[in-house]
Design a protein around this motif. Structure first.
Motif, PDB file in Angstrom:
ATOM      1  N   PHE A   1       7.015  30.155  57.464  1.00  0.00           N
ATOM      2  CA  PHE A   1       6.825  31.071  56.761  1.00  0.00           C
ATOM      3  C   PHE A   1       7.825  30.936  55.519  1.00  0.00           C
ATOM      4  O   PHE A   1       7.699  31.108  54.449  1.00  0.00           O
ATOM      5  CB  PHE A   1       6.798  32.579  57.387  1.00  0.00           C
ATOM      6  N   LEU A   2       9.144  30.523  56.108  1.00  0.00           N
ATOM      7  CA  LEU A   2      10.274  30.443  54.986  1.00  0.00           C
ATOM      8  C   LEU A   2       9.931  29.380  53.948  1.00  0.00           C
ATOM      9  O   LEU A   2       9.912  29.491  52.945  1.00  0.00           O
ATOM     10  CB  LEU A   2      11.370  30.173  55.837  1.00  0.00           C
ATOM     11  N   ALA A   3       9.219  28.248  54.552  1.00  0.00           N
ATOM     12  CA  ALA A   3       9.069  27.130  53.746  1.00  0.00           C
ATOM     13  C   ALA A   3       7.760  27.379  53.026  1.00  0.00           C
ATOM     14  O   ALA A   3       7.769  27.228  51.843  1.00  0.00           O
ATOM     15  CB  ALA A   3       8.519  25.976  54.696  1.00  0.00           C
ATOM     16  N   GLN A   4       6.914  28.409  53.403  1.00  0.00           N
ATOM     17  CA  GLN A   4       5.762  28.830  52.494  1.00  0.00           C
ATOM     18  C   GLN A   4       6.308  29.597  51.361  1.00  0.00           C
ATOM     19  O   GLN A   4       5.983  29.447  50.167  1.00  0.00           O
ATOM     20  CB  GLN A   4       4.788  29.637  53.261  1.00  0.00           C
ATOM     21  N   MET A   5       7.188  30.450  51.643  1.00  0.00           N
ATOM     22  CA  MET A   5       7.868  31.364  50.477  1.00  0.00           C
ATOM     23  C   MET A   5       8.658  30.656  49.587  1.00  0.00           C
ATOM     24  O   MET A   5       8.459  30.905  48.389  1.00  0.00           O
ATOM     25  CB  MET A   5       8.795  32.207  51.454  1.00  0.00           C
ATOM     26  N   ILE A   6       9.536  29.621  50.054  1.00  0.00           N
ATOM     27  CA  ILE A   6      10.231  28.958  49.284  1.00  0.00           C
ATOM     28  C   ILE A   6       9.391  28.078  48.212  1.00  0.00           C
ATOM     29  O   ILE A   6       9.469  27.700  47.132  1.00  0.00           O
ATOM     30  CB  ILE A   6      11.207  27.800  49.914  1.00  0.00           C
ATOM     31  N   ARG A   7       8.441  27.308  48.744  1.00  0.00           N
ATOM     32  CA  ARG A   7       7.281  26.677  47.936  1.00  0.00           C
ATOM     33  C   ARG A   7       6.757  27.400  46.832  1.00  0.00           C
ATOM     34  O   ARG A   7       6.596  27.168  45.816  1.00  0.00           O
ATOM     35  CB  ARG A   7       6.251  26.155  48.820  1.00  0.00           C
ATOM     36  N   ALA A   8       6.384  28.747  47.355  1.00  0.00           N
ATOM     37  CA  ALA A   8       5.860  29.717  46.386  1.00  0.00           C
ATOM     38  C   ALA A   8       6.461  30.212  45.141  1.00  0.00           C
ATOM     39  O   ALA A   8       6.253  30.237  44.154  1.00  0.00           O
ATOM     40  CB  ALA A   8       5.141  30.952  47.079  1.00  0.00           C
ATOM     41  N   VAL A   9       7.859  30.555  45.483  1.00  0.00           N
ATOM     42  CA  VAL A   9       8.774  30.885  44.540  1.00  0.00           C
ATOM     43  C   VAL A   9       9.212  30.005  43.587  1.00  0.00           C
ATOM     44  O   VAL A   9       9.341  30.172  42.522  1.00  0.00           O
ATOM     45  CB  VAL A   9      10.145  31.634  45.036  1.00  0.00           C
ATOM     46  N   ILE A  10       9.234  28.734  43.885  1.00  0.00           N
ATOM     47  CA  ILE A  10       9.792  27.333  43.214  1.00  0.00           C
ATOM     48  C   ILE A  10       8.455  27.411  42.187  1.00  0.00           C
ATOM     49  O   ILE A  10       8.435  27.134  40.980  1.00  0.00           O
ATOM     50  CB  ILE A  10      10.100  26.026  44.048  1.00  0.00           C
ATOM     51  N   ALA A  11       7.181  27.320  42.852  1.00  0.00           N
ATOM     52  CA  ALA A  11       5.963  27.366  41.832  1.00  0.00           C
ATOM     53  C   ALA A  11       5.895  28.474  40.932  1.00  0.00           C
ATOM     54  O   ALA A  11       5.334  28.016  39.699  1.00  0.00           O
ATOM     55  CB  ALA A  11       4.571  27.172  42.609  1.00  0.00           C
ATOM     56  N   ALA A  12       6.523  29.582  41.161  1.00  0.00           N
ATOM     57  CA  ALA A  12       6.472  30.787  40.270  1.00  0.00           C
ATOM     58  C   ALA A  12       7.894  30.488  39.166  1.00  0.00           C
ATOM     59  O   ALA A  12       7.715  31.235  37.968  1.00  0.00           O
ATOM     60  CB  ALA A  12       6.649  31.998  40.962  1.00  0.00           C
ATOM     61  N   GLY A  13       8.584  29.601  39.380  1.00  0.00           N
ATOM     62  CA  GLY A  13       9.695  29.216  38.438  1.00  0.00           C
ATOM     63  C   GLY A  13      11.081  29.412  38.724  1.00  0.00           C
ATOM     64  O   GLY A  13      11.947  29.262  37.748  1.00  0.00           O
ATOM     65  N   ALA A  14      11.372  29.550  40.355  1.00  0.00           N
ATOM     66  CA  ALA A  14      12.628  29.633  40.690  1.00  0.00           C
ATOM     67  C   ALA A  14      13.310  28.342  40.449  1.00  0.00           C
ATOM     68  O   ALA A  14      12.899  27.311  40.725  1.00  0.00           O
ATOM     69  CB  ALA A  14      12.802  30.086  42.204  1.00  0.00           C
ATOM     70  N   THR A  15      14.660  28.259  40.111  1.00  0.00           N
ATOM     71  CA  THR A  15      15.486  27.050  39.674  1.00  0.00           C
ATOM     72  C   THR A  15      16.269  26.941  40.799  1.00  0.00           C
ATOM     73  O   THR A  15      16.885  25.828  41.043  1.00  0.00           O
ATOM     74  CB  THR A  15      16.019  27.057  38.236  1.00  0.00           C
ATOM     75  N   VAL A  16      16.849  27.772  41.501  1.00  0.00           N
ATOM     76  CA  VAL A  16      17.725  27.698  42.529  1.00  0.00           C
ATOM     77  C   VAL A  16      17.014  28.719  43.920  1.00  0.00           C
ATOM     78  O   VAL A  16      16.659  29.708  43.610  1.00  0.00           O
ATOM     79  CB  VAL A  16      19.207  28.150  42.048  1.00  0.00           C
ATOM     80  N   VAL A  17      17.065  27.853  45.096  1.00  0.00           N
ATOM     81  CA  VAL A  17      16.576  28.797  46.101  1.00  0.00           C
ATOM     82  C   VAL A  17      17.728  29.051  47.273  1.00  0.00           C
ATOM     83  O   VAL A  17      18.220  28.198  47.919  1.00  0.00           O
ATOM     84  CB  VAL A  17      15.286  28.315  46.873  1.00  0.00           C
TER      85      VAL A  17
END
Ligand code: KIV
Ligand code: ZN
Length: 387
Positions: A153-169
């Motif tokens: 789930f963490l990986a899914q979340m990180i993928r989705a927020v990067i796709a939404a524009g996050a530059t740092v996770v």
């Protein structure tokens, strides 16, 4: 974005996670003074506060944004529009603004803090990133309690927020729960399994509940993270956050790790004392790098070895972290070599027998007196000569 693949970005959260500690609250002028010192120290990102939390914190972010020019100034938010609007407003004078938004990622937090579901939390996280991105280019997303989150789930979340524009996770071990190998494995999993991870910097944010914050941060950096979130003196929520001086000096000491920061380590001692006094939080004497005893040698075996060659017992030079000097402390555990060293410092050259006599008298005194000072040493020698 990353020019040097081995450079670690240092994100200081003394003014946010550190300042949350009871009794450590600071005024806006104090925070500005600290922020300027952090800039001189070479910190890359200053987390200046949580603007929605109080008018004072909001104002501090405004004033810090005006006061510093090189570091990125970052403001924390929860994943909602009100928090993000306040952060955007507070950062309007920042030359390099960053919004740090996020939400819980473990099932524990999802169920028992947000009373929600994974799907809904994912949607809220993505929405927050997209909303913030309209105002600020540099968006950091934190997946709170990532140390205990379901890794898929963490990986899914990180993928989705990067796709939404996050530059740092940011992958926080919010509760200081992980072992170093577990935390490092989490970072590696994300590197290996999130297809767009190359578009963001992975950040480590560890807490010290089990005394593992520094070890976990290092494990995360070795596994591929390139930003470390930390505080001066390791100050922070509960048992504290990762200590900046420890991480920086580990990287400097262990060349084989092949990672480096742009921190001017010689400022650490002064910075540590400044934070301790402004935040009314004493530094424990045995604290690594900056504690009062960090360079004090007190047992006979160590003192003898140190006096023969400092490197026998010194892996870091005190001057490299701005520490005034190493010290040879005289106690009842000290040896003849240490006593001779101090007597010579005071100008006394004793022959073998005189030194043996002085040492006998010294031990008798040191068994009863904790602090042997120069006056004690002078009287030891004078009494000896008179007899
Ligand atoms: O420990 C934590 O999870 C945090 C986040 C708000 C980044 O401090
Ligand atoms: Zn934290």
């Amino acid at each position: 974005m990353l020019h040097d693949p081995n450079r670690i970005y240092v994100f200081d959260t003394t003014l946010r996670d550190g300042e949350q500690v009871p009794g450590c609250q600071l005024t806006t002028p104090e925070k500005v003074e600290i922020a300027k010192s952090l800039e001189l120290l070479g910190v890359d990102i200053i987390e200046a506060g949580f603007p929605i939390s109080s008018p004072g914190d909001f104002q501090s972010v405004v004033e810090i944004s005006k006061a510093v020019k090189d570091p990125v100034v970052c403001a924390l938010t929860r994943a909602n529009k009100g928090d993000i609007d306040a952060a955007v407003e507070s950062l309007k004078f920042a030359k390099r603004p960053r919004i740090h938004t996020g939400i819980g990622s473990s099932d524990m937090h999802i169920r028992h803090k947000f009373n929600s579901t994974r799907e809904e939390i994912l949607r809220r996280g993505v929405e927050a990133v997209k909303y913030a991105k309209q105002f600020v280019e540099d968006i950091e997303f934190y997946a709170e309690d990532a140390g205990r989150a379901d890794i898929e789930f963490l990986a899914q979340m990180i993928r989705a927020v990067i796709a939404a524009g996050a530059t740092v996770v940011n992958i926080p071990d919010t509760n200081g729960y992980c072992l170093p190998e577990q935390y490092g494995a989490r970072i590696k999993y994300l590197k290996d399994n999130v297809d767009n991870i190359g578009q963001a910097i992975i950040s480590v944010h560890c807490h010290n509940d089990l005394g593992l914050a520094t070890a976990n941060s290092i494990a995360g950096l070795q596994a591929g993270a390139r930003q470390v979130e930390c505080t001066i003196n390791g100050i922070g929520e509960r048992a504290g956050n990762t200590s900046m001086e420890e991480v920086v000096m580990i990287l400097k000491t262990h060349h084989s790790v092949n990672l480096h920061t742009h921190i001017k380590a010689a400022n650490f001692f002064e910075m540590s004392r400044m934070i301790s006094s402004q935040m009314r939080m004493p530094v424990q004497p045995n604290k690594a790098i900056v504690g009062a005893n960090a360079f004090a040698h007190s047992s006979g075996i160590h003192q003898d070895g140190f006096l023969k060659n400092r490197e026998n017992y010194e892996i870091i030079k005190p001057e490299d972290v701005g520490f005034p000097s190493a010290s040879i402390v005289l106690t009842a555990r000290s040896g003849r070599h240490a006593l001779k060293f101090h007597l010579e410092r005071l100008g006394y050259q004793l022959d073998k027998e005189a030194l043996a006599e002085a040492y006998k008298n010294f031990l008798a005194l040191a068994d009863h007196k904790m602090d042997i000072d120069d006056d004690d040493l002078r009287s030891l020698v004078t009494e000896n000569l008179v007899k």
